[in-house]
Design an enzyme around this catalytic site. Sequence first.
Site, PDB file in Angstrom:
ATOM      1  N   ASP A  65       0.827  -1.205   0.000  1.00 46.17           N
ATOM      2  CA  ASP A  65       0.000   0.000   0.000  1.00 46.17           C
ATOM      3  C   ASP A  65       0.865   1.260   0.000  1.00 46.17           C
ATOM      4  O   ASP A  65       1.842   1.350   0.746  1.00 46.17           O
ATOM      5  CB  ASP A  65      -0.895  -0.018   1.249  1.00 46.17           C
ATOM      6  CG  ASP A  65      -1.779   1.200   1.325  1.00 46.17           C
ATOM      7  OD1 ASP A  65      -2.583   1.396   0.406  1.00 46.17           O
ATOM      8  OD2 ASP A  65      -1.649   1.970   2.307  1.00 46.17           O
ATOM      9  N   GLU A  76       1.212  -0.756  -5.063  1.00 47.12           N
ATOM     10  CA  GLU A  76       0.163   0.238  -5.318  1.00 47.12           C
ATOM     11  C   GLU A  76       0.865   1.557  -5.611  1.00 47.12           C
ATOM     12  O   GLU A  76       1.266   2.281  -4.709  1.00 47.12           O
ATOM     13  CB  GLU A  76      -0.763   0.395  -4.104  1.00 47.12           C
ATOM     14  CG  GLU A  76      -1.986   1.227  -4.449  1.00 47.12           C
ATOM     15  CD  GLU A  76      -2.313   2.365  -3.491  1.00 47.12           C
ATOM     16  OE1 GLU A  76      -3.284   3.088  -3.758  1.00 47.12           O
ATOM     17  OE2 GLU A  76      -1.592   2.559  -2.492  1.00 47.12           O
TER      18      GLU A  76
HETATM   19  C1  GLC Z   1      -3.856   3.684  -0.417  1.00 52.00           C
HETATM   20  C2  GLC Z   1      -5.252   3.120  -0.295  1.00 52.00           C
HETATM   21  C3  GLC Z   1      -6.185   4.180   0.197  1.00 52.00           C
HETATM   22  C4  GLC Z   1      -5.677   4.708   1.539  1.00 52.00           C
HETATM   23  C5  GLC Z   1      -4.216   5.125   1.447  1.00 52.00           C
HETATM   24  C6  GLC Z   1      -3.611   5.361   2.800  1.00 52.00           C
HETATM   25  O1  GLC Z   1      -3.764   4.655  -1.381  1.00 52.00           O
HETATM   26  O2  GLC Z   1      -5.658   2.582  -1.518  1.00 52.00           O
HETATM   27  O3  GLC Z   1      -7.492   3.714   0.309  1.00 52.00           O
HETATM   28  O4  GLC Z   1      -6.464   5.790   1.946  1.00 52.00           O
HETATM   29  O5  GLC Z   1      -3.417   4.150   0.821  1.00 52.00           O
HETATM   30  O6  GLC Z   1      -3.310   4.152   3.439  1.00 52.00           O
END
Ligand code: GLC
Length: 630
Positions: free
Chosen positions: A259, A301
């Site tokens: 993430d 991500e």
């Molecule tokens: C990522 C997640 C999102 C979250 C962020 C902070 O971008 O997809 O939903 O708010 O991380 O953890």
Amino acid sequence: MKAEKDIFGERFARHYDELKWLYMELYNDETRFGELCGNLRGIFDARKESLKALDARREADPEWFRGSGLLGMMMYVGQFAGNLKGVAEHLDYVKACGVNYLHLMPLMESPAGKSDGGYAVADFRKVQKELGTVEDLEELADRCHGQGISLCLDFVMNHTSEDHEWARRARAGEKEYQDRYFFYDSWEIPMQFEKTVPQVFPTTAPGNFTWLPDVGKHVMTSFYPYQWDLNYANPVVFNEMVYNYLFLANLGIDVIRLDAVPYIWKELGTTCRNLPQVHTLVRMMRMIGEVVCPGTLLLGEVVMEPVKVAPYFGTVEKPECHMLYNVTTMATVWHTVATQDVRLLRKQLDAVYSLPQEYTFLNYLRCHDDIGWGLDYDTLAEWGMQQVPHKQFLNDFFTGRLEDSPSRGELYNNDPITRDARFCGTTASMCGVEKAGFCGDEHGMERAVRLDVMLHAFILFQAGIPVIYSGDEVGQVNDYTYKDDPEKRLDSRYIHRGAFQWNLVKNIDRSGTVQETLFHALRRLETLREEHEAFGVHAKAATGENGDDGVLILRRTGEKETLVGIFNFSRERKEIPWTENGTDLLSGDHIGSDGKVWLRPYDFVWGILDPDRSGAEEEASVLSGKSKTE
Ligand code: GLC
């Protein structure tokens, strides 16, 4: 007795030099490195035999996730089935959807009201009480494996919740724990950071720091104020987070979603995004995974512009993530729907198709987050579309403010000063299912479903892993009930995170319903995808042009076959000149004999060219685009 083969030792030896080099370059700390190595051995020893066997199978077939046979779905455990046991009980539905890659949204302990949808983790080794236990999770992973389903889970590594034990001890004044975060006595350094670091949530959580009056210090919080950024310059943080990552792997999680990974290294005077040290950290995690749990994949991500995304694959010799989200294609698809102009999408696909085949993307239309309109604005400017007004046009279109728009949804982080905003809504609502249903507009509904199917057909035409957002397979529309929940009310992303509507599933076999049309259309496409080798990453993918910017033409040339996809993104009926002989994969009809293909608005064709024509793309044909290896 024959000495047992030391698999760990062999794998470790393969990576030791590079791992040590990178670790020392970053931390210059032999003691911590020794501690890490010792613990890796222990974690490997504790790994279940069944997982070690899976590791061995996947090591022997490193391409296991790159064919056309994987189909993903992402879902919230609670919204789908109440808890983890409920998911286990509903695996039959998951299988009926053809899904064999299941991404469960964050489910580790996270304080109610300050959870950011589970992305503020208070304990990396405990499941949220209402969803079950770690044992339930392990059991679900076993069950999934038994049914050929791989499980993906988030590893929220950039920050912890302010409720995490480290944060609580830091707050209580323990220096050792304050050193795991970014604590500052005065505003002096935070102020310097603020000069160069953009804001993630400019309106809901402005600024990158939070003042803690009880401690008398500022703490770095790039996301929400209750999400404290971890300091990876401290080797203890890296080591401990590695153990947390391997804990998930040892439960049987197949895919670890890293993430917000671009944010994990902070440096004064920079944007604190995508810094070189981030790549060092990810590379080390990749090597550690290859030593301890090589059957496990890393999914990055990286919600960034295209040039920043691809580096997270690393190089062929020194890979980092196994897979990345194809975020730009996703945003560009919706731009194409609004503009009816495929030029940018074509350009974006040309860029994707020119990347090495080892690069595996997750393709999707919607996920749990907003759509950030991260488009190639330099190119759009050449065509007369400027960033600020264009974003406004897209947001007006998708919120349904423009007359010819069938879409429904809401803005996210709408900044009145910069006039920047992102967008939230489900696929079905964005395609017009919600509006047509509300207005009882049968024609509108037919068109909305056609668009919905066509967009899925486009996603499924790409190599990599297509991921369906749970509910999209039955056309689930926006859920406005989040507005009644004080904890969610300010975060419009909850509009597309509603409870799964099991009543819609009942319609799948009811003739003439939206669900019947959509569900079976998707299943048909997914099955075709699985059956055709040219959907895999090793096929050559290319875009084509026929002078009509409302129509996207794609071609995939595999070893045995050539597939063509013709997608009408315009709201008009189109006659497309077509001279290549082939067969429509869906209808079985012949294509090419009368020199044209007809497409209704938002319709598409998936075709297979006659064998004698396969691979003959240099011949005179309507396809004049660049041919590239995907
Ligand atoms: C990522 C997640 C999102 C979250 C962020 C902070 O971008 O997809 O939903 O708010 O991380 O953890």
